[in-house]
Design a protein around this motif. Structure first.
Motif: not given
Length: 87
Positions: A62-79
Motif C-alpha cells: 500500500n505504501l509503494k502504491n500511494k503517492e507521496a502526500m504533501t502537507v500544506d503546513f500553513k493551512k493546517l496551522e490555520k485549521r
C-alpha cells in the motif's frame, strides 16, 4: 521408517518461517504447502507469524502504491487555530 515420516510432515519453526516467507512471494510445492499447513495447525506462534507477515507485506504494498502526500503546513496551522478558538 517413522523418522522419515516425521521429517516429511513435521517442520521446525525456522523451516516453517522460511516457507511462510516463500509462500508470500512465490508459489510453494504441494508437499511444502502440506508441511506448512500441518505445522501451523500445531504451532500457534507460526500461525500468528504468517498473519503478521501478510499484514506487513500488505502495508508495504500500500505504501509503494500511494503517492507521496504533501502537507500544506500553513493551512493546517490555520485549521488548528480556528478549532482552538471554537473550544
Amino acid at each position: 521408517m517413522i523418522t522419515k515420516i516425521k521429517h516429511l510432515f513435521f517442520l521446525s519453526c525456522l523451516k516453517a518461517s522460511e516457507l511462510i516467507e516463500r509462500d508470500i512471494h512465490f508459489k510453494l510445492k504441494h508437499k511444502e504447502k502440506l508441511q506448512l499447513k500441518i505445522h501451523k495447525l500445531l504451532c500457534n506462534k507460526c500461525k500468528q507469524y504468517h498473519k503478521h507477515s501478510l499484514l506487513i507485506e500488505q502495508c508495504i504494498h500500500n505504501l509503494k502504491n500511494k503517492e507521496a502526500m504533501t502537507v500544506d503546513f500553513k493551512k493546517l496551522e490555520k485549521r488548528i487555530i480556528i478549532k482552538m478558538r471554537n473550544i
